[in-house]
Design a protein around this motif. Structure first.
Motif, PDB file in Angstrom:
ATOM      1  N   PHE A 170       0.788  -1.445  -0.012  1.00  0.00           N
ATOM      2  CA  PHE A 170       0.031  -0.042   0.075  1.00  0.00           C
ATOM      3  C   PHE A 170       0.770   1.184  -0.032  1.00  0.00           C
ATOM      4  N   GLY A 171       0.836   1.992  -1.008  1.00  0.00           N
ATOM      5  CA  GLY A 171       1.537   3.306  -1.223  1.00  0.00           C
ATOM      6  C   GLY A 171       0.821   4.493  -0.623  1.00  0.00           C
ATOM      7  N   ASN A 172       1.163   5.359  -1.201  1.00  0.00           N
ATOM      8  CA  ASN A 172       1.076   6.983  -0.680  1.00  0.00           C
ATOM      9  C   ASN A 172      -0.432   7.365  -0.628  1.00  0.00           C
ATOM     10  N   SER A 173      -1.572   6.586  -1.221  1.00  0.00           N
ATOM     11  CA  SER A 173      -2.896   7.048  -1.160  1.00  0.00           C
ATOM     12  C   SER A 173      -3.470   6.300  -0.244  1.00  0.00           C
ATOM     13  N   ASP A 174      -2.961   5.439   0.263  1.00  0.00           N
ATOM     14  CA  ASP A 174      -3.594   4.668   1.388  1.00  0.00           C
ATOM     15  C   ASP A 174      -2.849   5.172   2.946  1.00  0.00           C
ATOM     16  N   CYS A 175      -3.378   5.294   3.805  1.00  0.00           N
ATOM     17  CA  CYS A 175      -2.788   5.528   5.235  1.00  0.00           C
ATOM     18  C   CYS A 175      -3.502   4.465   6.298  1.00  0.00           C
ATOM     19  N   LEU A 176      -2.637   3.651   7.095  1.00  0.00           N
ATOM     20  CA  LEU A 176      -3.108   2.752   8.115  1.00  0.00           C
ATOM     21  C   LEU A 176      -2.993   3.895   9.231  1.00  0.00           C
ATOM     22  N   LEU A 177      -4.083   3.933   9.968  1.00  0.00           N
ATOM     23  CA  LEU A 177      -4.547   4.641  11.207  1.00  0.00           C
ATOM     24  C   LEU A 177      -4.482   3.761  12.420  1.00  0.00           C
ATOM     25  N   ARG A 209      -5.935   8.927   0.037  1.00  0.00           N
ATOM     26  CA  ARG A 209      -7.552   8.876  -0.340  1.00  0.00           C
ATOM     27  C   ARG A 209      -8.103   7.916   0.699  1.00  0.00           C
ATOM     28  N   ARG A 210      -7.384   6.992   0.961  1.00  0.00           N
ATOM     29  CA  ARG A 210      -7.928   5.977   1.763  1.00  0.00           C
ATOM     30  C   ARG A 210      -7.237   5.865   3.340  1.00  0.00           C
ATOM     31  N   VAL A 211      -8.383   5.801   4.343  1.00  0.00           N
ATOM     32  CA  VAL A 211      -7.824   5.637   5.610  1.00  0.00           C
ATOM     33  C   VAL A 211      -8.419   4.185   6.261  1.00  0.00           C
ATOM     34  N   VAL A 212      -7.205   3.495   6.505  1.00  0.00           N
ATOM     35  CA  VAL A 212      -7.458   2.022   6.777  1.00  0.00           C
ATOM     36  C   VAL A 212      -7.532   1.988   8.602  1.00  0.00           C
ATOM     37  N   CYS A 213      -8.630   1.880   9.273  1.00  0.00           N
ATOM     38  CA  CYS A 213      -8.743   1.957  10.636  1.00  0.00           C
ATOM     39  C   CYS A 213      -8.324   0.710  11.487  1.00  0.00           C
ATOM     40  N   VAL A 214      -7.577   0.925  12.377  1.00  0.00           N
ATOM     41  CA  VAL A 214      -7.440  -0.558  13.402  1.00  0.00           C
ATOM     42  C   VAL A 214      -7.099   0.224  14.636  1.00  0.00           C
ATOM     43  N   GLY A 215      -7.324  -0.944  15.759  1.00  0.00           N
ATOM     44  CA  GLY A 215      -7.056  -0.393  17.260  1.00  0.00           C
ATOM     45  C   GLY A 215      -8.129  -0.281  18.090  1.00  0.00           C
ATOM     46  N   ALA A 241     -13.302  10.267   9.145  1.00  0.00           N
ATOM     47  CA  ALA A 241     -12.505  10.136   7.825  1.00  0.00           C
ATOM     48  C   ALA A 241     -13.417  10.225   6.416  1.00  0.00           C
ATOM     49  N   ARG A 242     -14.648   9.307   6.537  1.00  0.00           N
ATOM     50  CA  ARG A 242     -15.557   9.551   5.410  1.00  0.00           C
ATOM     51  C   ARG A 242     -16.067  11.052   5.416  1.00  0.00           C
ATOM     52  N   ALA A 243     -16.470  11.801   6.521  1.00  0.00           N
ATOM     53  CA  ALA A 243     -17.129  12.821   6.481  1.00  0.00           C
ATOM     54  C   ALA A 243     -15.991  14.224   5.963  1.00  0.00           C
ATOM     55  N   ALA A 244     -14.765  13.698   6.080  1.00  0.00           N
ATOM     56  CA  ALA A 244     -13.614  14.568   5.593  1.00  0.00           C
ATOM     57  C   ALA A 244     -13.370  14.441   4.078  1.00  0.00           C
ATOM     58  N   GLY A 245     -14.164  13.254   3.526  1.00  0.00           N
ATOM     59  CA  GLY A 245     -14.109  12.880   2.048  1.00  0.00           C
ATOM     60  C   GLY A 245     -12.929  11.780   1.691  1.00  0.00           C
ATOM     61  N   PHE A 246     -12.602  11.053   2.799  1.00  0.00           N
ATOM     62  CA  PHE A 246     -11.740   9.996   2.507  1.00  0.00           C
ATOM     63  C   PHE A 246     -12.654   8.633   2.324  1.00  0.00           C
ATOM     64  N   ASP A 247     -11.971   7.714   1.476  1.00  0.00           N
ATOM     65  CA  ASP A 247     -12.768   6.551   1.732  1.00  0.00           C
ATOM     66  C   ASP A 247     -12.147   5.942   2.926  1.00  0.00           C
ATOM     67  N   ALA A 248     -12.951   4.852   3.634  1.00  0.00           N
ATOM     68  CA  ALA A 248     -12.390   4.338   4.969  1.00  0.00           C
ATOM     69  C   ALA A 248     -12.854   3.065   5.268  1.00  0.00           C
ATOM     70  N   VAL A 249     -11.960   2.207   5.756  1.00  0.00           N
ATOM     71  CA  VAL A 249     -12.324   0.905   5.952  1.00  0.00           C
ATOM     72  C   VAL A 249     -11.851   0.612   7.359  1.00  0.00           C
ATOM     73  N   VAL A 250     -12.657  -0.355   8.206  1.00  0.00           N
ATOM     74  CA  VAL A 250     -12.569  -0.749   9.390  1.00  0.00           C
ATOM     75  C   VAL A 250     -11.965  -2.425   9.438  1.00  0.00           C
ATOM     76  N   VAL A 251     -10.871  -2.706   9.842  1.00  0.00           N
ATOM     77  CA  VAL A 251     -10.176  -3.952   9.790  1.00  0.00           C
ATOM     78  C   VAL A 251     -10.641  -4.712  11.165  1.00  0.00           C
ATOM     79  N   GLU A 252     -11.609  -5.656  11.034  1.00  0.00           N
ATOM     80  CA  GLU A 252     -12.544  -5.945  12.344  1.00  0.00           C
ATOM     81  C   GLU A 252     -11.701  -6.896  13.169  1.00  0.00           C
TER      82      GLU A 252
END
Ligand code: VGL
Ligand code: ZN
Length: 215
Positions: A9-16, A150-156, A170-181
């Motif tokens: 995953f490159g610069n358009s994805d961020c693991l939060l 562009r996409r925030v992947v949320c964990v924790g 993250a969605r409200a700010a216009g990013f795609d968002a995923v939660v890794v259950e």
């Protein structure tokens, strides 16, 4: 060799990576059941990300979200504050104390930024993006935009509080968002986990497992 070349995953994805702190671990001040089990999953996921941001819940000792700072209140009661309803928690993640430190086995040396939130005495902040007054930004949205994320992947921790609020914002700010259950665990107070998954689905936040993301 540049190890970033091996990350999928490159610069358009961020693991939060949200609030993987001692006080949220079994035996901690605000223990999340199985909270420690997210650590190896997050370590494995983080290896696949070029861009990782961490958060720390970071409260002053006299913080408004602590039951002990409200006369006669018990932990897990709710109260009404100027910005709305607030759960009163056991004192946790006090600035500079051991409980506020990241879990010692969290191994994400390439994380670039640590956002500390909930630092204002009068305002809580579950979300990594906007404080509980729903107006004060942490600066994370601007930071991510400037880096082309562009996409925030949320964990924790915890799925139903800080992870859910962060993914929704993250969605409200216009990013795609995923939660890794399976890289999250919940507090689950009065149905909060079911409510969180419902709000996440409604907001278009993706729900994945770590293996899917890495397959
Ligand atoms: C959190 C309750 C209070 C969390 C933080 O990290 O989910 N929950 N402070
Ligand atoms: Zn907190």
């Amino acid at each position: 060799m540049d190890t970033t070349l091996r990350r999928r995953f490159g610069n358009s994805d961020c693991l939060l990576v949200i609030d993987v702190q001692n006080d949220f671990m079994p035996g901690g001040a605000l223990a999340v059941p199985e909270g420690d089990q997210v650590v190896p999953v997050i370590n494995r996921l983080a290896e696949a990300f070029t861009h990782v941001v961490l958060t720390q819940d970071w409260h002053p000792v006299d913080h408004v979200s602590f039951a002990v700072n409200h006369a006669g209140a018990a932990p897990f009661q709710t109260t009404t504050l100027p910005y709305g309803e607030q759960v009163l928690w056991p004192a946790h993640c006090v600035q500079g104390q051991a409980g506020a430190e990241l879990h010692p086995q969290l191994a994400v040396p390439h994380a670039r930024l640590v956002i500390r939130k909930g630092h204002q005495r009068e305002v809580d902040s579950y979300s990594a993006f906007v404080e509980a007054d729903r107006t004060t930004p942490t600066g994370l949205a601007g930071y991510l935009r400037e880096h082309g994320v562009r996409r925030v992947v949320c964990v924790g921790l915890a799925t139903d509080y800080c992870v859910a609020w962060s993914a929704l914002d993250a969605r409200a700010a216009g990013f795609d968002a995923v939660v890794v259950e399976d890289a999250c665990r919940a507090i689950d107070l009065n149905g909060s986990l079911d409510a969180a998954w419902a709000s996440l689905a409604k907001a278009g936040v993706g729900r994945m497992r770590a293996a899917e993301l890495l397959s």
